[in-house]
Design a protein around this motif. Structure first.
Motif, short mmCIF file in Angstrom:
data_model
loop_
_atom_site.label_atom_id
_atom_site.label_comp_id
_atom_site.label_asym_id
_atom_site.label_seq_id
_atom_site.Cartn_x
_atom_site.Cartn_y
_atom_site.Cartn_z
N GLU A 79 56.11 -1.74 1.98
CA GLU A 79 56.71 -2.36 0.80
C GLU A 79 57.24 -1.34 -0.20
OE1 GLU A 79 53.63 -4.82 -0.69
OE2 GLU A 79 53.93 -6.42 0.80
N LYS A 80 56.89 -0.09 -0.02
CA LYS A 80 57.25 0.93 -1.01
C LYS A 80 58.72 1.33 -0.97
CE LYS A 80 52.59 2.80 -1.46
NZ LYS A 80 51.70 3.99 -1.25
N GLU A 81 59.39 1.06 0.15
CA GLU A 81 60.82 1.35 0.21
C GLU A 81 61.49 0.50 1.29
OE1 GLU A 81 61.52 5.37 2.53
OE2 GLU A 81 59.90 5.61 1.07
N GLU A 82 62.77 0.34 1.17
CA GLU A 82 63.52 -0.52 2.07
C GLU A 82 63.61 0.09 3.47
OE1 GLU A 82 64.94 -3.60 1.83
OE2 GLU A 82 63.79 -3.72 -0.03
N TYR A 83 63.65 -0.77 4.46
CA TYR A 83 63.90 -0.37 5.84
C TYR A 83 64.59 -1.53 6.54
CZ TYR A 83 59.91 -3.33 7.03
OH TYR A 83 59.06 -4.40 7.18
N GLU A 84 65.26 -1.24 7.63
CA GLU A 84 65.95 -2.27 8.39
C GLU A 84 65.37 -2.41 9.80
OE1 GLU A 84 68.37 -5.43 9.13
OE2 GLU A 84 68.06 -4.40 7.21
N ASP A 85 65.24 -1.29 10.49
CA ASP A 85 64.76 -1.30 11.88
C ASP A 85 63.35 -0.72 11.95
OD1 ASP A 85 67.32 -2.00 13.53
OD2 ASP A 85 67.97 -0.47 12.11
N LEU A 86 62.41 -1.49 12.49
CA LEU A 86 61.01 -1.07 12.56
C LEU A 86 60.50 -1.13 13.99
CD1 LEU A 86 58.04 -1.79 10.29
CD2 LEU A 86 57.89 -2.61 12.66
N LEU A 87 59.77 -0.10 14.39
CA LEU A 87 59.12 -0.04 15.70
C LEU A 87 57.61 -0.05 15.51
CD1 LEU A 87 59.00 0.51 18.80
CD2 LEU A 87 59.17 2.96 18.25
N ASP A 88 56.92 -0.93 16.23
CA ASP A 88 55.46 -0.97 16.25
C ASP A 88 55.00 -0.37 17.58
OD1 ASP A 88 52.77 -1.49 16.18
OD2 ASP A 88 52.96 -3.62 15.69
N TYR A 97 57.27 -10.50 10.16
CA TYR A 97 58.33 -11.46 10.45
C TYR A 97 58.20 -12.70 9.56
CZ TYR A 97 61.37 -14.49 13.29
OH TYR A 97 62.35 -15.32 13.73
N GLU A 98 56.97 -13.14 9.37
CA GLU A 98 56.73 -14.32 8.53
C GLU A 98 57.20 -14.08 7.10
OE1 GLU A 98 53.00 -17.20 7.16
OE2 GLU A 98 52.69 -15.58 8.60
N LYS A 99 57.07 -12.84 6.64
CA LYS A 99 57.47 -12.50 5.28
C LYS A 99 58.97 -12.26 5.18
CE LYS A 99 56.28 -9.44 1.47
NZ LYS A 99 55.41 -8.33 1.00
N ASP A 100 59.57 -11.66 6.22
CA ASP A 100 60.99 -11.34 6.20
C ASP A 100 61.51 -11.29 7.64
OD1 ASP A 100 63.56 -10.44 5.89
OD2 ASP A 100 63.06 -8.73 4.61
N SER A 101 62.13 -12.37 8.07
CA SER A 101 62.63 -12.47 9.45
C SER A 101 64.01 -11.84 9.62
CB SER A 101 62.67 -13.94 9.89
OG SER A 101 63.55 -14.68 9.05
N GLU A 144 62.39 -15.19 16.99
CA GLU A 144 63.82 -14.98 17.24
C GLU A 144 64.28 -13.60 16.75
OE1 GLU A 144 68.15 -17.12 16.33
OE2 GLU A 144 66.28 -18.03 15.62
N GLY A 145 64.94 -12.86 17.64
CA GLY A 145 65.49 -11.56 17.29
C GLY A 145 64.55 -10.40 17.46
#
Length: 214
Positions: free
Chosen positions: A45-54, A67-71, A94-95
């Protein structure tokens, strides 16, 4: 001492059995993973990101929460155990991209992700330096690696690595090793990742935030 393949085969066997209970109330020792999620989310939450890998995503509980917070973001979950990914795919998010793969050799192009998260998976990697090399490669310049795992004072680590983990292997677990803060710092230094946060939290939890230099 086991080979890398032997450790990875143990891990796959272990988590094939665990996949169907991994997010249930009967998850047993895997319940500890849930305690990491708020900490990782707070860092994201400390900075913006678009693509995340777990990395080592399991059945995708962390991605599910995000995903529930921001799909709208692009999430990718990677795990070495096919059954874990199968269960994750059945969530029908989805996605979201679910991939079977090895965290020591991430199957993605260079500069693919703004953020990589890794929760309670790192101690299963026989070649930790390869994970850091691979993570740096697929991070974009300025991107962050956020990692949670086990750590302890050095004398406790010795007991864990020379007694507890070999016993865990005999019981069918793919645990390889836990590392000191100094060792994790060295892993980051070797690949020129900038450590922004590295500390031992409650319950011997290691918390790392490292950034790929611009």
């Amino acid at each position: 001492m086991k080979t890398s393949k032997e450790y990875k085969d143990l891990t796959i066997k272990e988590f094939t059995k665990a996949a169907d209970i991994y997010e249930s109330g009967d998850a047993g020792i895997y319940e500890i993973c849930k305690e990491d999620y708020p900490y990782i989310a707070s860092e994201l939450e400390k900075e913006e990101y678009e693509d995340l890998l777990d990395c080592g995503c399991g059945t995708g509980p962390m991605i599910s929460l995000l995903y529930e917070k921001d799909s709208s973001k692009k999430y990718t979950g990677l795990d070495i155990t096919p059954r874990m990914i199968e269960v994750a795919k059945n969530k029908n998010l989805e996605g979201v991209n679910w991939v079977v793969g090895d965290c020591e050799n991430l199957p993605f192009e260079e500069n693919s992700f703004d953020a990589i998260i890794c929760s309670n998976s790192f101690h299963h990697y026989p070649n930790p330096e390869k994970f850091f090399e691979s993570a740096k490669r697929v991070l974009r310049p300025g991107g962050r690696l956020i990692l949670q795992d086990n750590t302890a004072p050095k004398f406790i680590l010795w007991i864990m690595n020379h007694t507890e983990m070999p016993l865990a292997n005999l019981m069918g677990h793919g645990d390889v090793g836990a590392y000191s803060l100094d060792q994790v710092q060295q892993f980051c230094d070797l690949v020129d990742l900038k450590v922004e946060k590295l500390k031992r939290e409650k319950k011997m939890r290691l918390h790392l935030v490292a950034r790929k230099k611009v």
